[in-house]
Scaffold this active site. Structure first.
Site, PDB file in Angstrom:
ATOM      1  N   HIS A  43      -7.619  -0.934   5.869  1.00 17.81           N
ATOM      2  CA  HIS A  43      -6.685   0.240   6.140  1.00 17.81           C
ATOM      3  C   HIS A  43      -6.498   1.339   5.336  1.00 17.81           C
ATOM      4  O   HIS A  43      -6.225   2.506   5.824  1.00 17.81           O
ATOM      5  CB  HIS A  43      -5.219  -0.635   6.524  1.00 17.81           C
ATOM      6  CG  HIS A  43      -4.031   0.348   6.840  1.00 17.81           C
ATOM      7  ND1 HIS A  43      -3.885   0.406   8.139  1.00 17.81           N
ATOM      8  CD2 HIS A  43      -2.998   0.362   6.191  1.00 17.81           C
ATOM      9  CE1 HIS A  43      -2.790   1.297   8.131  1.00 17.81           C
ATOM     10  NE2 HIS A  43      -2.177   1.159   7.095  1.00 17.81           N
ATOM     11  N   HIS A  78       0.741  -1.233  -0.127  1.00 17.11           N
ATOM     12  CA  HIS A  78       0.111  -0.028   0.091  1.00 17.11           C
ATOM     13  C   HIS A  78       0.875   1.391   0.149  1.00 17.11           C
ATOM     14  O   HIS A  78       2.010   0.991  -0.020  1.00 17.11           O
ATOM     15  CB  HIS A  78      -0.931  -0.245   1.082  1.00 17.11           C
ATOM     16  CG  HIS A  78      -0.408   0.078   2.569  1.00 17.11           C
ATOM     17  ND1 HIS A  78       0.494  -0.902   3.006  1.00 17.11           N
ATOM     18  CD2 HIS A  78      -0.425   1.049   3.371  1.00 17.11           C
ATOM     19  CE1 HIS A  78       0.693  -0.647   4.430  1.00 17.11           C
ATOM     20  NE2 HIS A  78      -0.102   0.528   4.819  1.00 17.11           N
ATOM     21  N   ASP A 103       5.789   4.374   4.989  1.00 14.79           N
ATOM     22  CA  ASP A 103       6.688   3.186   5.786  1.00 14.79           C
ATOM     23  C   ASP A 103       6.526   1.939   4.779  1.00 14.79           C
ATOM     24  O   ASP A 103       6.983   1.142   5.398  1.00 14.79           O
ATOM     25  CB  ASP A 103       6.451   3.107   7.147  1.00 14.79           C
ATOM     26  CG  ASP A 103       4.906   2.810   7.463  1.00 14.79           C
ATOM     27  OD1 ASP A 103       4.107   3.338   6.932  1.00 14.79           O
ATOM     28  OD2 ASP A 103       4.741   1.884   8.108  1.00 14.79           O
ATOM     29  N   HIS A 104       6.069   2.050   3.610  1.00 16.83           N
ATOM     30  CA  HIS A 104       5.717   1.059   2.775  1.00 16.83           C
ATOM     31  C   HIS A 104       6.136   1.149   1.467  1.00 16.83           C
ATOM     32  O   HIS A 104       6.693   0.380   0.736  1.00 16.83           O
ATOM     33  CB  HIS A 104       4.452   0.466   2.862  1.00 16.83           C
ATOM     34  CG  HIS A 104       3.722  -0.126   4.368  1.00 16.83           C
ATOM     35  ND1 HIS A 104       3.840  -1.216   4.513  1.00 16.83           N
ATOM     36  CD2 HIS A 104       3.544   0.708   5.235  1.00 16.83           C
ATOM     37  CE1 HIS A 104       3.668  -1.365   5.733  1.00 16.83           C
ATOM     38  NE2 HIS A 104       3.236  -0.048   6.456  1.00 16.83           N
ATOM     39  N   HIS A 110       4.426  -5.117  10.712  1.00 22.36           N
ATOM     40  CA  HIS A 110       4.960  -4.246  12.007  1.00 22.36           C
ATOM     41  C   HIS A 110       5.097  -5.441  13.331  1.00 22.36           C
ATOM     42  O   HIS A 110       4.337  -6.244  13.183  1.00 22.36           O
ATOM     43  CB  HIS A 110       3.941  -3.175  12.364  1.00 22.36           C
ATOM     44  CG  HIS A 110       3.905  -2.020  11.425  1.00 22.36           C
ATOM     45  ND1 HIS A 110       4.690  -0.862  11.776  1.00 22.36           N
ATOM     46  CD2 HIS A 110       3.324  -1.680  10.500  1.00 22.36           C
ATOM     47  CE1 HIS A 110       4.577   0.047  10.566  1.00 22.36           C
ATOM     48  NE2 HIS A 110       3.421  -0.514  10.013  1.00 22.36           N
ATOM     49  N   HIS A 141       1.331   4.029   2.119  1.00 22.30           N
ATOM     50  CA  HIS A 141       2.057   4.720   2.864  1.00 22.30           C
ATOM     51  C   HIS A 141       3.348   4.720   3.083  1.00 22.30           C
ATOM     52  O   HIS A 141       4.197   3.848   2.539  1.00 22.30           O
ATOM     53  CB  HIS A 141       1.524   4.077   4.744  1.00 22.30           C
ATOM     54  CG  HIS A 141       0.024   4.380   4.779  1.00 22.30           C
ATOM     55  ND1 HIS A 141      -0.815   3.485   5.452  1.00 22.30           N
ATOM     56  CD2 HIS A 141      -0.885   5.414   4.342  1.00 22.30           C
ATOM     57  CE1 HIS A 141      -1.939   3.987   5.712  1.00 22.30           C
ATOM     58  NE2 HIS A 141      -1.973   5.154   5.085  1.00 22.30           N
ATOM     59  N   ASP A 176      -0.165  -4.158   6.341  1.00 19.56           N
ATOM     60  CA  ASP A 176      -0.905  -3.483   7.458  1.00 19.56           C
ATOM     61  C   ASP A 176      -2.276  -4.167   7.324  1.00 19.56           C
ATOM     62  O   ASP A 176      -3.237  -3.221   8.213  1.00 19.56           O
ATOM     63  CB  ASP A 176      -0.809  -1.908   7.586  1.00 19.56           C
ATOM     64  CG  ASP A 176       0.518  -1.494   7.907  1.00 19.56           C
ATOM     65  OD1 ASP A 176       1.469  -2.222   8.018  1.00 19.56           O
ATOM     66  OD2 ASP A 176       0.769  -0.164   7.904  1.00 19.56           O
TER      67      ASP A 176
HETATM   68 FE    FE Z   1       2.730   0.595   8.161  1.00 14.49          FE
HETATM   69 ZN    ZN Z   2       0.035   1.335   6.758  1.00 20.91          ZN
END
Ligand code: FE
Ligand code: ZN
Length: 256
Positions: free
Chosen positions: A115, A57, A61-62, A172, A59, A134
């Protein structure tokens, strides 16, 4: 048949990076791009060349390392068709029910929106492995930033239908706090109590609790268990619609 090697390493404060490697085919993918330096360090340690990025996805951090890694490795970026405009550098768009080859492995794609809208998961049957970003966490699930509870419940049902021995590589290390919440809504679940003890031991030794398996998650993860009579009773939702039970579980976790 060749085997798929999965290399797991920490990124940022609580993300996991994953490299997957098919030695016979000479291909290596990173699942998401949480942080460039540890991904490059892992590649160097293994002596692997990055050929693919598989994004779950959009985000940061991805997908935040996409462009820098693509520039450096000229790798091919595979991501969600319905989220393509938010996946930097995307080359190949995939969606629910699609599959593609990674070396000698078949990778199946599930849309697991909730999410985010357009969040996807990658399932590799011949490696009994699921990379779910996530969407599903060990003992938890992603916060509903973009989707509805009904969408997320539909998504999670696809994942819980996978074989029990499927390894769940989530993005995570949230498991210890997830366990505390799970125990608060299903305190009599014997499998959960046992798992929570194992998690405490692992974290005290600074060891990862990931991957888990689909079988473990079905037995202990409250977000896969809206049908649990104990959970329903503790939410005062006996006999309620499963989406409603799921939604209330998610709401309570948001303020836990
Ligand atoms: Fe994340
Ligand atoms: Zn995320």
């Amino acid at each position: 048949m060749s085997s798929l090697e999965v290399h797991q390493f920490p990124c940022l404060s609580d993300n996991y990076g994953y490299l997957i490697h098919d030695a016979a085919a000479g291909v290596t993918a990173t699942i998401d791009t949480p942080e460039v330096a540890p991904i490059n360090a892992a590649l160097a340690e293994k002596g692997w060349k990055l050929t693919h990025i598989l994004n779950t996805h959009h985000h940061f951090d991805h997908a935040g390392g996409n462009l820098e890694l693509k520039e450096q490795w000229n790798c091919r970026i595979i991501g969600s068709r319905s989220d393509a405009r938010r996946i930097p550098g995307i080359d190949e768009e995939v969606g629910d029910g699609d599959s593609f080859r990674f070396g000698s492995f078949d990778v199946q794609v599930f849309d697991v929106s909730g999410h985010t809208i357009g969040h996807i998961a990658f399932y590799i049957p011949n490696a009994a492995s699921l990379f779910c970003g996530d969407a599903l966490f060990a003992l938890g699930c992603g916060r509903l930033f973009e989707g509805t509870p009904a969408q997320m419940w539909t998504s999670l049902q696809k994942l819980s239908a996978l074989p029990d021995d499927t390894r769940v590589y989530c993005a995570h290390e949230y498991t210890q706090s997830n366990a505390a919440f799970a125990l608060s809504v299903e305190p009599q679940n014997a499998d959960l109590k046992k798992r929570a003890e194992q998690i405490t031991t692992l974290r005290a030794a600074n060891k990862p609790t990931v991957p888990s398996t689909i079988g473990e998650e079905k037995a202990t993860n409250p977000f896969l268990r809206p049908m649990s009579p104990e959970l329903q009773a503790n939410l005062n939702l006996q006999g309620a619609d499963l989406v409603e039970v799921f939604a209330e579980t998610r709401r309570r976790k948001d303020s836990f």
